[in-house]
Design an enzyme around this catalytic site. Structure first.
Site, PDB file in Angstrom:
ATOM      1  N   CYS A  48      37.651  47.629  39.323  1.00 54.47           N
ATOM      2  CA  CYS A  48      37.099  46.805  37.909  1.00 54.47           C
ATOM      3  C   CYS A  48      37.052  47.917  36.854  1.00 54.47           C
ATOM      4  CB  CYS A  48      35.813  46.198  38.335  1.00 54.47           C
ATOM      5  SG  CYS A  48      34.889  45.609  36.742  1.00 54.47           S
TER       6      CYS A  48
ATOM      7  N   CYS B 267      33.434  48.504  35.771  1.00 53.95           N
ATOM      8  CA  CYS B 267      32.369  49.223  36.408  1.00 53.95           C
ATOM      9  C   CYS B 267      32.779  50.086  37.641  1.00 53.95           C
ATOM     10  CB  CYS B 267      31.281  48.218  37.049  1.00 53.95           C
ATOM     11  SG  CYS B 267      31.845  47.291  38.462  1.00 53.95           S
TER      12      CYS B 267
ATOM     13  N   CYS C 237      44.670  35.340  39.723  1.00 58.24           N
ATOM     14  CA  CYS C 237      45.398  35.399  38.650  1.00 58.24           C
ATOM     15  C   CYS C 237      44.563  36.495  37.464  1.00 58.24           C
ATOM     16  CB  CYS C 237      45.651  34.289  37.899  1.00 58.24           C
ATOM     17  SG  CYS C 237      46.618  34.371  36.378  1.00 58.24           S
TER      18      CYS C 237
ATOM     19  N   CYS D  22      33.696  40.308  38.797  1.00 58.15           N
ATOM     20  CA  CYS D  22      33.647  41.334  39.450  1.00 58.15           C
ATOM     21  C   CYS D  22      32.229  41.097  40.261  1.00 58.15           C
ATOM     22  CB  CYS D  22      33.445  42.641  38.632  1.00 58.15           C
ATOM     23  SG  CYS D  22      32.900  43.967  39.542  1.00 58.15           S
TER      24      CYS D  22
ATOM     25  N   CYS E 200      29.467  43.813  38.659  1.00 56.25           N
ATOM     26  CA  CYS E 200      28.925  43.904  37.365  1.00 56.25           C
ATOM     27  C   CYS E 200      29.085  42.536  36.939  1.00 56.25           C
ATOM     28  CB  CYS E 200      29.813  44.892  36.303  1.00 56.25           C
ATOM     29  SG  CYS E 200      31.362  44.360  36.028  1.00 56.25           S
TER      30      CYS E 200
HETATM   31 FE    FE Z   1      32.713  45.390  37.634  1.00 52.19          FE
END
Ligand code: FE
Length: 184
Positions: free
Chosen positions: A99, A102, A171, A148, A151
């Site tokens: 991510c 984060c 996607c 995510c 986060c």
């Molecule tokens: Fe994240």
């Protein structure tokens, strides 16, 4: 006449700075643009971690302070990059995708597949908690939003037209991802 030395000094300093910057860039030998972006994110973002599983619950204002503008708009306001413009839609490097907001581990490159949609596509997340989902009825469409797991940042959407073995297509926005190549 007194201004001439000042101008020369300014030009000299500018050239000196440019040469120094070039020299530093070569010394660092950053292997990829993706790596550079990850390192920048880690420096400015105290929550960025590839190992922490602590859930993050920051305010929008806090996110705005620590994220690059493009990551902030995608992650916190579900912006979507234009198809075929992101750096990972047709990228085939071997490594791990994290991510961008984060640092949470999201996908391995062996779960990525060539999709004609123009966004990086995966058929499987790394763990049950790495990516979470929410119904998204925006823009008159019924979709499943992928976020995510650490986060809560927007990553993209999940569709049921992916390849076996899962049949899923994650996607994703390239902007919401950081890529780190496997160490050789
Ligand atoms: Fe994240």
């Amino acid at each position: 006449m007194k201004r001439i030395p000042t101008v020369y000094l300014a030009i000299s300093l500018s050239i000196s700075c440019m040469l120094t910057a070039c020299g530093q860039s070569k010394e660092k030998q950053v292997p990829t643009e993706a790596n550079a972006k990850t390192k920048t994110a880690m420096n400015k973002n105290p929550y960025y971690s590839h190992t922490s599983t602590e859930k993050l619950n920051l305010t929008d204002a806090e996110w705005k302070k620590i994220l690059p503008e493009d990551v902030y708009e995608v992650s916190r306001h579900a912006d979507t990059e234009a198809a075929f413009t992101g750096k990972y839609w047709n990228y085939t490097g071997t490594g791990t995708y994290y991510c961008a907001a984060c640092g949470n581990t999201l996908f391995r490159s062996d779960a990525k597949f060539a999709s004609s949609c123009g966004w990086p596509s995966f058929f499987e997340q790394t763990s049950k908690t790495s990516v979470v989902f929410k119904n998204d009825n925006s823009y008159g469409m019924v979709r499943v939003e992928a976020l995510c797991g650490r986060c809560g940042g927007h990553l993209g959407h999940l569709f049921d037209d992916g390849p076996e073995p899962t049949g899923k297509r994650y996607c994703m926005n390239s902007i919401a991802l950081d890529f780190e190549p496997d160490e050789k």
